[in-house]
Design a protein around this motif. Structure first.
Motif, mmCIF file in Angstrom:
data_model
loop_
_atom_site.group_PDB
_atom_site.id
_atom_site.type_symbol
_atom_site.label_atom_id
_atom_site.label_comp_id
_atom_site.label_asym_id
_atom_site.label_seq_id
_atom_site.Cartn_x
_atom_site.Cartn_y
_atom_site.Cartn_z
ATOM 1 N N PHE A 1 0.793 -1.223 0.000
ATOM 2 C CA PHE A 1 0.000 0.000 0.000
ATOM 3 C C PHE A 1 0.833 1.285 0.000
ATOM 4 O O PHE A 1 0.269 2.373 -0.034
ATOM 5 N N ASN A 2 2.171 1.179 0.070
ATOM 6 C CA ASN A 2 2.946 2.425 0.024
ATOM 7 C C ASN A 2 3.201 2.834 -1.427
ATOM 8 O O ASN A 2 3.162 2.005 -2.346
ATOM 9 N N THR A 3 3.474 4.128 -1.602
ATOM 10 C CA THR A 3 3.677 4.675 -2.951
ATOM 11 C C THR A 3 5.090 5.226 -3.133
ATOM 12 O O THR A 3 5.335 6.042 -4.014
ATOM 13 N N TYR A 4 6.026 4.782 -2.271
ATOM 14 C CA TYR A 4 7.388 5.288 -2.362
ATOM 15 C C TYR A 4 8.132 4.636 -3.532
ATOM 16 O O TYR A 4 8.078 3.415 -3.703
ATOM 17 N N ILE A 5 8.803 5.447 -4.312
ATOM 18 C CA ILE A 5 9.573 4.952 -5.465
ATOM 19 C C ILE A 5 10.954 5.607 -5.449
ATOM 20 O O ILE A 5 11.066 6.819 -5.265
#
Length: 229
Positions: free
Chosen positions: A47-51
């Motif tokens: 569910f995280n959106t870190y890239i």
């Protein structure tokens, strides 16, 4: 003895089994903590959106996830080693019992008391009394004193057997041509059931073990009656 739908360990009847149960709970708590932490991290990854397109390595996090499991393993290994040496300790036994495994029954010798010997067979279902336990009761029980240090010598006459009493925390392999020993201390009276836990043949499950733990004065009377008879 185990009862229907009993998922946990049997109630202990000896200090060694108490220590085994404590270690089981200790290891289980560590496993639950690891499972919860890893499960939480994996769940959050969805569910995280870190890239980070340029991340190739992270030395700090790699050091952490290498050292931390090693420390956790120490918390399991050190109590385990302590318990292993505790189980192997022989403390000036009051009574020595010799158990010999046969296909498929046990024979016992009280060599301290004028060589009292007997065979112990499982009672067939059609000969069992109403208060007996099917596949667990025997015609000759082992009678031993409570609150006394007991040494058990285990061997076998034909194939490998295993003398096991879960409530006492005792499991000793009986190997032909070899004499294994361990000790136990029963801190309460009662009947303690066990079975051969080695696959020793077709009737491997039909050679149960029953220990009758009695006060010392009753044990002395039992010994006297058997010697006189």
């Amino acid at each position: 003895m185990s009862t229907w739908a009993n998922l946990g360990l049997q109630d202990s009847a000896s200090p060694l089994m108490e220590q085994l149960i404590f270690f089981h709970d200790h290891a289980l708590l560590i496993l639950v903590m690891i499972t919860v932490l890893v499960g939480y991290l994996m769940f959050m990854l969805f569910f995280n959106t870190y890239i980070n397109r340029f991340l190739l390595h992270g030395q700090l996090i790699e050091m952490i996830w290498t050292i931390l499991p090693a420390i956790i393993l120490l918390f399991i290994a050190l109590p385990s080693l302590r318990l292993l040496y505790l189980l192997d300790e022989i403390n000036e036994p009051s009574v020595t019992l010799k158990s010999i495994g046969h296909q498929w029954y046990w024979s016992y010798e009280y060599s301290d008391f004028n060589d009292i010997e007997f065979d112990s067979y499982m009672i067939p279902t059609n000969e069992l009394s109403n208060d007996g336990f099917r596949l667990l009761d025997v015609d000759n029980r082992i009678v031993l004193p409570m609150n006394s240090q007991i040494r058990i010598l285990v061997t076998a006459a034909d194939v490998i057997h295993s003398w096991t009493i879960p409530a006492l925390g005792v499991k000793v392999d009986g190997t032909p041509g070899r004499l294994n020993q361990t000790n136990f201390f029963m801190n309460r009276p009662g009947l303690f059931y066990g079975q051969c836990s080695e696959i020793c043949g077709a009737n491997h499950s039909f050679m149960p073990i029953v220990i009758e733990s009695v006060p010392v004065n009753y044990f002395i009377k039992w010994i006297s009656n058997n010697i006189n008879s």
